[in-house]
Motif scaffolding. Structure first.
Motif, PDB file in Angstrom:
ATOM      1  N   PRO A  31       0.806  -1.231   0.000  1.00 33.00           N
ATOM      2  CA  PRO A  31       0.000   0.000   0.000  1.00 33.00           C
ATOM      3  C   PRO A  31       0.840   1.282   0.000  1.00 33.00           C
ATOM      4  CG  PRO A  31      -0.194  -1.141   2.108  1.00 33.00           C
ATOM      5  CD  PRO A  31       0.578  -2.037   1.194  1.00 33.00           C
ATOM      6  N   LEU A  32       2.126   1.182   0.287  1.00 33.16           N
ATOM      7  CA  LEU A  32       2.998   2.357   0.266  1.00 33.16           C
ATOM      8  C   LEU A  32       3.520   2.678  -1.132  1.00 33.16           C
ATOM      9  CD1 LEU A  32       5.029   1.822   3.577  1.00 33.16           C
ATOM     10  CD2 LEU A  32       3.118   3.390   3.161  1.00 33.16           C
ATOM     11  N   ILE A  33       3.200   1.826  -2.108  1.00 33.28           N
ATOM     12  CA  ILE A  33       3.605   2.079  -3.497  1.00 33.28           C
ATOM     13  C   ILE A  33       2.511   2.878  -4.195  1.00 33.28           C
ATOM     14  CG2 ILE A  33       4.111   1.047  -5.743  1.00 33.28           C
ATOM     15  CD1 ILE A  33       5.417  -1.283  -4.290  1.00 33.28           C
ATOM     16  N   THR A  34       2.928   3.976  -4.823  1.00 34.27           N
ATOM     17  CA  THR A  34       2.000   4.807  -5.580  1.00 34.27           C
ATOM     18  C   THR A  34       2.542   5.006  -6.993  1.00 34.27           C
ATOM     19  OG1 THR A  34       3.073   6.800  -4.737  1.00 34.27           O
ATOM     20  CG2 THR A  34       1.092   6.041  -3.572  1.00 34.27           C
ATOM     21  N   GLU A  35       1.653   5.424  -7.867  1.00 31.25           N
ATOM     22  CA  GLU A  35       1.992   5.621  -9.276  1.00 31.25           C
ATOM     23  C   GLU A  35       1.719   7.073  -9.650  1.00 31.25           C
ATOM     24  OE1 GLU A  35       0.703   3.092 -13.059  1.00 31.25           O
ATOM     25  OE2 GLU A  35      -0.922   4.334 -12.293  1.00 31.25           O
ATOM     26  N   LEU A  36       2.652   7.665 -10.366  1.00 35.13           N
ATOM     27  CA  LEU A  36       2.482   9.023 -10.885  1.00 35.13           C
ATOM     28  C   LEU A  36       2.997   9.087 -12.315  1.00 35.13           C
ATOM     29  CD1 LEU A  36       3.782  11.208  -7.909  1.00 35.13           C
ATOM     30  CD2 LEU A  36       1.417  10.957  -8.647  1.00 35.13           C
ATOM     31  N   TRP A  37       2.425   9.987 -13.074  1.00 35.64           N
ATOM     32  CA  TRP A  37       2.909  10.287 -14.415  1.00 35.64           C
ATOM     33  C   TRP A  37       4.028  11.306 -14.233  1.00 35.64           C
ATOM     34  CZ3 TRP A  37       2.895   8.133 -18.878  1.00 35.64           C
ATOM     35  CH2 TRP A  37       3.026   8.843 -20.061  1.00 35.64           C
ATOM     36  N   HIS A  38       5.266  10.870 -14.417  1.00 37.60           N
ATOM     37  CA  HIS A  38       6.424  11.692 -14.114  1.00 37.60           C
ATOM     38  C   HIS A  38       7.385  11.627 -15.287  1.00 37.60           C
ATOM     39  CE1 HIS A  38       9.995  12.743 -11.514  1.00 37.60           C
ATOM     40  NE2 HIS A  38       9.105  13.605 -11.085  1.00 37.60           N
ATOM     41  N   TYR A  39       7.720  12.767 -15.885  1.00 40.06           N
ATOM     42  CA  TYR A  39       8.573  12.810 -17.077  1.00 40.06           C
ATOM     43  C   TYR A  39       8.024  11.934 -18.198  1.00 40.06           C
ATOM     44  CZ  TYR A  39      12.027  15.192 -14.194  1.00 40.06           C
ATOM     45  OH  TYR A  39      12.667  16.077 -13.371  1.00 40.06           O
ATOM     46  N   GLN A  40       6.722  11.997 -18.394  1.00 40.76           N
ATOM     47  CA  GLN A  40       6.013  11.253 -19.440  1.00 40.76           C
ATOM     48  C   GLN A  40       6.252   9.749 -19.353  1.00 40.76           C
ATOM     49  OE1 GLN A  40       7.031  13.206 -23.140  1.00 40.76           O
ATOM     50  NE2 GLN A  40       5.619  14.872 -22.687  1.00 40.76           N
ATOM     51  N   THR A  41       6.326   9.271 -18.117  1.00 46.42           N
ATOM     52  CA  THR A  41       6.579   7.861 -17.849  1.00 46.42           C
ATOM     53  C   THR A  41       5.764   7.421 -16.637  1.00 46.42           C
ATOM     54  OG1 THR A  41       8.856   8.188 -18.582  1.00 46.42           O
ATOM     55  CG2 THR A  41       8.410   6.194 -17.360  1.00 46.42           C
ATOM     56  N   PRO A  42       5.166   6.223 -16.672  1.00 46.02           N
ATOM     57  CA  PRO A  42       4.543   5.699 -15.461  1.00 46.02           C
ATOM     58  C   PRO A  42       5.630   5.408 -14.432  1.00 46.02           C
ATOM     59  CG  PRO A  42       3.977   4.358 -17.381  1.00 46.02           C
ATOM     60  CD  PRO A  42       5.015   5.329 -17.802  1.00 46.02           C
ATOM     61  N   SER A  43       5.630   6.174 -13.354  1.00 45.92           N
ATOM     62  CA  SER A  43       6.686   6.086 -12.354  1.00 45.92           C
ATOM     63  C   SER A  43       6.118   5.598 -11.030  1.00 45.92           C
ATOM     64  CB  SER A  43       7.331   7.457 -12.163  1.00 45.92           C
ATOM     65  OG  SER A  43       7.877   7.910 -13.387  1.00 45.92           O
ATOM     66  N   TYR A  44       6.954   4.900 -10.274  1.00 46.20           N
ATOM     67  CA  TYR A  44       6.497   4.262  -9.037  1.00 46.20           C
ATOM     68  C   TYR A  44       7.327   4.754  -7.865  1.00 46.20           C
ATOM     69  CZ  TYR A  44       3.738   1.901 -12.320  1.00 46.20           C
ATOM     70  OH  TYR A  44       2.828   1.688 -13.317  1.00 46.20           O
ATOM     71  N   PHE A  45       6.611   5.036  -6.789  1.00 47.34           N
ATOM     72  CA  PHE A  45       7.194   5.619  -5.596  1.00 47.34           C
ATOM     73  C   PHE A  45       6.889   4.719  -4.407  1.00 47.34           C
ATOM     74  CE2 PHE A  45       6.575   8.859  -8.652  1.00 47.34           C
ATOM     75  CZ  PHE A  45       7.509   9.852  -8.415  1.00 47.34           C
ATOM     76  N   TYR A  46       7.868   4.596  -3.531  1.00 46.52           N
ATOM     77  CA  TYR A  46       7.657   3.862  -2.294  1.00 46.52           C
ATOM     78  C   TYR A  46       7.678   4.876  -1.156  1.00 46.52           C
ATOM     79  CZ  TYR A  46       7.641   0.318   1.248  1.00 46.52           C
ATOM     80  OH  TYR A  46       7.267  -0.459   2.313  1.00 46.52           O
ATOM     81  N   ASN A  47       6.538   5.042  -0.530  1.00 45.23           N
ATOM     82  CA  ASN A  47       6.390   5.998   0.572  1.00 45.23           C
ATOM     83  C   ASN A  47       6.890   7.388   0.150  1.00 45.23           C
ATOM     84  OD1 ASN A  47       5.459   6.610   3.117  1.00 45.23           O
ATOM     85  ND2 ASN A  47       7.385   6.119   4.124  1.00 45.23           N
ATOM     86  N   GLY A  48       6.539   7.771  -1.084  1.00 44.56           N
ATOM     87  CA  GLY A  48       6.880   9.092  -1.599  1.00 44.56           C
ATOM     88  C   GLY A  48       8.242   9.213  -2.257  1.00 44.56           C
ATOM     89  N   LYS A  49       9.031   8.143  -2.266  1.00 45.94           N
ATOM     90  CA  LYS A  49      10.367   8.186  -2.861  1.00 45.94           C
ATOM     91  C   LYS A  49      10.372   7.367  -4.152  1.00 45.94           C
ATOM     92  CE  LYS A  49      12.490   8.538   1.648  1.00 45.94           C
ATOM     93  NZ  LYS A  49      13.276   7.838   2.648  1.00 45.94           N
ATOM     94  N   LYS A  50      10.784   7.997  -5.235  1.00 46.62           N
ATOM     95  CA  LYS A  50      10.772   7.334  -6.543  1.00 46.62           C
ATOM     96  C   LYS A  50      11.776   6.196  -6.576  1.00 46.62           C
ATOM     97  CE  LYS A  50      10.855   8.347 -11.458  1.00 46.62           C
ATOM     98  NZ  LYS A  50      10.979   9.385 -12.473  1.00 46.62           N
ATOM     99  N   PHE A  51      11.290   5.028  -7.015  1.00 54.59           N
ATOM    100  CA  PHE A  51      12.207   3.893  -7.130  1.00 54.59           C
ATOM    101  C   PHE A  51      12.291   3.334  -8.537  1.00 54.59           C
ATOM    102  CE2 PHE A  51       8.253   1.599  -6.159  1.00 54.59           C
ATOM    103  CZ  PHE A  51       8.295   0.532  -7.045  1.00 54.59           C
ATOM    104  N   GLY A  52      11.287   3.553  -9.381  1.00 54.39           N
ATOM    105  CA  GLY A  52      11.360   2.952 -10.703  1.00 54.39           C
ATOM    106  C   GLY A  52      10.263   3.418 -11.646  1.00 54.39           C
ATOM    107  N   TYR A  53      10.210   2.766 -12.791  1.00 49.91           N
ATOM    108  CA  TYR A  53       9.246   3.115 -13.831  1.00 49.91           C
ATOM    109  C   TYR A  53       9.030   1.922 -14.749  1.00 49.91           C
ATOM    110  CZ  TYR A  53      13.408   3.540 -16.741  1.00 49.91           C
ATOM    111  OH  TYR A  53      14.568   3.268 -17.426  1.00 49.91           O
ATOM    112  N   LEU A  54       7.980   1.993 -15.536  1.00 48.39           N
ATOM    113  CA  LEU A  54       7.707   0.967 -16.550  1.00 48.39           C
ATOM    114  C   LEU A  54       7.927   1.564 -17.925  1.00 48.39           C
ATOM    115  CD1 LEU A  54       4.463  -0.744 -15.191  1.00 48.39           C
ATOM    116  CD2 LEU A  54       6.782  -1.654 -15.204  1.00 48.39           C
ATOM    117  N   TRP A  55       8.465   0.744 -18.804  1.00 53.88           N
ATOM    118  CA  TRP A  55       8.740   1.197 -20.170  1.00 53.88           C
ATOM    119  C   TRP A  55       8.758  -0.014 -21.088  1.00 53.88           C
ATOM    120  CZ3 TRP A  55       8.285   5.990 -21.572  1.00 53.88           C
ATOM    121  CH2 TRP A  55       8.753   6.413 -22.816  1.00 53.88           C
ATOM    122  N   ALA A  56       8.722   0.240 -22.391  1.00 55.47           N
ATOM    123  CA  ALA A  56       8.839  -0.829 -23.378  1.00 55.47           C
ATOM    124  C   ALA A  56      10.036  -0.523 -24.274  1.00 55.47           C
ATOM    125  CB  ALA A  56       7.567  -0.952 -24.201  1.00 55.47           C
TER     126      ALA A  56
END
Length: 115
Positions: A31-56
């Motif tokens: 539940p501490l993982i959130t998703e934001l649109w960041h730099y035109q990329t689906p980005s994932y944050f853990y407790n508000g800290k960016k850890f990664g993104y999805l791409w093809a």
């Protein structure tokens, strides 16, 4: 439609299905993982800290989960391929998804941010 939703829906199969699976899996993992649109990329944050993104990957037509090196995790399936700040976890969208490896990586991310 939100840009983040459009990103996933504009992909071709089987990449789209795999990216949508990864999106849902990551968001349900903790539940501490959130998703934001960041730099035109689906980005994932853990407790508000960016850890990664999805791409093809355009050349291979394979989806991947990118993990920033500053997170400080190691996994045999995370490769840098010459990247300085990111390691990627490539997924063959035509095979079974490597759920155990995804769990190991997400667990390492959570552990890294909890310490």
């Amino acid at each position: 439609m939100r840009p983040i939703d459009a990103y996933f829906l504009e992909k071709e199969e089987p990449v789209k299905e795999c990216l949508l699976f990864l999106r849902n899996y990551i968001l349900k993992y903790d539940p501490l993982i959130t998703e934001l649109w960041h730099y035109q990329t689906p980005s994932y944050f853990y407790n508000g800290k960016k850890f990664g993104y999805l791409w093809a990957d355009k050349k291979r037509r394979q989806p991947y989960l990118g993990i920033f090196n500053r997170v400080g995790i190691e996994h045999p399936l995370l490769v840098d391929e010459g990247r300085t700040h990111v390691k990627i976890f490539l997924i063959n969208s035509e095979n079974d998804y490597p759920v155990e490896a995804i769990d190991e990586i997400l667990n390492a991310v959570a552990t890294s941010y909890k310490n």
